[in-house]
Design a protein around this motif. Structure first.
Motif, PDB file in Angstrom:
ATOM      1  N   ALA A 209       0.556   5.943  -0.073  1.00 61.72           N
ATOM      2  CA  ALA A 209      -0.256   7.163  -0.084  1.00 61.72           C
ATOM      3  C   ALA A 209       0.661   8.335  -0.363  1.00 61.72           C
ATOM      4  O   ALA A 209       1.701   8.490   0.281  1.00 61.72           O
ATOM      5  CB  ALA A 209      -0.976   7.345   1.249  1.00 61.72           C
TER       6      ALA A 209
ATOM      7  N   THR B 137      -4.401   7.419  -2.734  1.00 68.73           N
ATOM      8  CA  THR B 137      -4.177   6.167  -2.021  1.00 68.73           C
ATOM      9  C   THR B 137      -3.956   5.061  -3.046  1.00 68.73           C
ATOM     10  O   THR B 137      -4.674   4.993  -4.050  1.00 68.73           O
ATOM     11  CB  THR B 137      -5.393   5.822  -1.143  1.00 68.73           C
ATOM     12  N   TYR B 138      -2.956   4.197  -2.800  1.00 66.31           N
ATOM     13  CA  TYR B 138      -2.570   3.184  -3.783  1.00 66.31           C
ATOM     14  C   TYR B 138      -2.598   1.782  -3.178  1.00 66.31           C
ATOM     15  O   TYR B 138      -2.338   1.589  -1.994  1.00 66.31           O
ATOM     16  CB  TYR B 138      -1.159   3.450  -4.310  1.00 66.31           C
TER      17      TYR B 138
ATOM     18  N   ASP C  27     -10.118   8.682   0.362  1.00 71.26           N
ATOM     19  CA  ASP C  27     -10.499   7.386   0.922  1.00 71.26           C
ATOM     20  C   ASP C  27     -11.772   6.889   0.246  1.00 71.26           C
ATOM     21  O   ASP C  27     -12.862   7.394   0.496  1.00 71.26           O
ATOM     22  CB  ASP C  27     -10.721   7.531   2.435  1.00 71.26           C
TER      23      ASP C  27
ATOM     24  N   SER D  82       0.850  -1.183   0.000  1.00 71.63           N
ATOM     25  CA  SER D  82       0.000   0.000   0.000  1.00 71.63           C
ATOM     26  C   SER D  82       0.890   1.239   0.000  1.00 71.63           C
ATOM     27  O   SER D  82       2.046   1.197   0.433  1.00 71.63           O
ATOM     28  CB  SER D  82      -0.911   0.028   1.230  1.00 71.63           C
TER      29      SER D  82
END
Length: 489
Positions: A379, A384-385, A406, A377
């Motif tokens: 950010a 956000t990834y 989000d 993950s």
């Protein structure tokens, strides 16, 4: 997406969100006999050598970027004949033109200085008659005769100088942003004005050459309907207009195109629907086999031997560099090759620095369909990834999902897509075939719905059928007329 991936480390944001749209109408890597057949002979004395030099330098790059040339003898001869007529009727009948059909499913056309004009096979598939196709080429020829490429370059250079001056002199970031935004709007509007001018010149040339001048607004209408289908909008809904687009809004262009066509006074120009449909019968539609196939929500690549599926609500766009997908929640996906050496560690790859804002604690190894993989993950910059890297045979592939802020569905869509990655069976590989346009005659009991059932299954297929055949929302094809359908055999 091509069979051999170019491996490169890019910023995560650019990887996911870098969608590029080129051309005026939109919408083998070597130059072969097909393109050469389309070169129009004409005196060269009045052609600016600088323009020709630019075109000759850029031509191989364009051909490579759009999947090479598409060779179809019937289409080539048809275009050659159309160009000859348009050149004779154009403001510069001494100029030579070279028209290349590009092997791309996108609906696109554009021109280079020096008389190089490009149309994609996707554009040929959308047009429904010779006048529509001629309208596109006449529009691009108008860009050449009006010297739009050079004028646009000069405008862009002046804007760059002005922007740099603002940044050098003004220290207030807010003032800088306003100045830069103003420059961007000015450039966009400059391009839009050029598009409208090219429409006016092109339609006048179209009529003078003996073609139906209303071919231009007909094709623009089909473009808007195809865009509505592709973007999940209702029929005849072109959606919101982005003023910063390099092309004017479709309603604006349509209104002008109709007025200019009417002003020509030509009411009996050549349309040639049947002749055109005969020549494009069998043309490839959609993805080339070397790029893989999109079938509904699935992406399948016979040569590389894998497939995956995106969740409901996602629209897939297969490009030569990557497979892209987006949904209405604002989640974007990119799938491409990963720069991992054979036998290289996937976790080390994720930690190698190409991911901005990586959460180091999120990096872990997993198994996907029995294949080694790693996920992470990140950010950064308001995004956000979610990232996954999968080793498949001798190559590695990556999924990158991104959304601004989000979005609750990010994790579920990421997990479902990555979990669907699988090997194709030999039977599946053999059964995959490219889609093609087939021309059929409408029977007495046929409707848009029954004819859509004869096509390969597609989301909202009836809207696509109407867009391909110049039919308005809820309009039915007339018995005895010929229409296009999409088949895989």
């Amino acid at each position: 997406m091509t069979g051999s991936f170019r491996r490169r480390g890019l910023q995560a944001a650019a990887l996911v969100l870098g969608l590029l749209l080129a051309g005026c109408m939109g919408l083998s890597g070597e130059d072969g006999p097909a393109a050469e057949q389309l070169a129009m002979a004409a005196p060269q004395g009045k052609v600016d050598p600088a323009e020709v030099a630019v075109a000759e330098r850029e031509h191989p790059k364009i051909v490579a970027a759009f999947g090479g040339t598409y060779e179809d003898r019937e289409a080539e001869l048809m275009i050659a004949g159309v160009v000859s007529r348009l050149v004779a009727a154009s403001p510069e009948p001494w100029r030579s033109y070279r028209v290349t059909i590009l092997n791309s499913p996108a609906v696109n056309a554009f021109a280079l200085p020096g008389g190089y004009v490009y149309v994609t096979r996707g554009l040929l598939a959308l047009a429904s008659d010779t006048a529509e196709m001629a309208a596109v080429i006449s529009h691009e020829m108008a860009h050449v005769t009006a010297r739009h490429a050079f004028l646009r370059a000069q405008k862009a250079e002046a804007a760059a100088v002005a922007s740099q001056a603002v940044q050098d002199v003004v220290q207030d970031p807010a003032v800088q942003r306003v100045a830069l935004a103003s420059t961007q709007v000015s450039l966009a509007r400059f391009s839009q004005i050029q598009e409208l001018e090219a429409d006016r010149i092109g339609i006048a040339t179209l009529a003078k050459a003996g073609f139906d001048p209303f071919g231009s607004p007909r094709f623009l209408t089909s473009m808007s309907r195809l865009a509505a289908w592709k973007n999940g909008l209702p029929e005849d809904d072109t959606g919101s207009i982005d003023f910063l687009s390099s092309h004017p809004s479709t309603p604006e262009r349509l209104a002008q195109a109709r007025e200019v066509a009417k002003a020509t006074g030509v009411t009996d120009g050549e349309v040639d629907r049947d002749g055109y449909l005969t020549r494009i019968d069998g043309i490839m539609y959609g993805d080339d086999p070397v790029e893989g196939y999109v079938r509904g929500r699935q992406f399948l690549h016979a040569k590389l031997g894998f497939a995956f599926q995106v969740p409901e609500g996602f629209l897939i766009d297969n490009t030569s560099k990557a497979v892209l997908a987006t949904n209405a929640d604002g989640v974007a996906m990119r799938f491409d090759g990963a720069n991992v050496p054979a036998g290289g560690d996937l976790v080390s790859y994720l930690n190698s620095g190409w991911v901005n804002g990586l959460d180091a604690s999120s990096v872990r190894t997993v198994s996907i369909a029995g294949l080694p993989a790693a996920v992470a993950s990140a950010a950064a910059r308001g995004f956000t990834y979610r990232i996954a890297v999968i080793r498949f045979n001798e190559q590695a592939f990556r999924f990158l999902f991104a959304t601004r802020g989000d979005v609750p569905t990010l994790d579920s869509t990421f997990t479902a897509t990555v979990a669907s990655f699988r090997s194709l069976s030999e039977a599946e590989k053999t059964s995959l075939a490219p889609l093609r346009i087939r021309v059929v005659t409408v029977g007495a009991g046929d409707t848009a719905e029954t004819l859509t059932r004869r096509m390969v299954p597609m989301d909202r297929g009836i809207i696509l059928f109407r867009a391909l055949n110049g039919l308005a929302a809820n309009e039915e094809p007339r018995p005895g007329t010929r229409v296009k359908i999409i088949v895989d055999r």
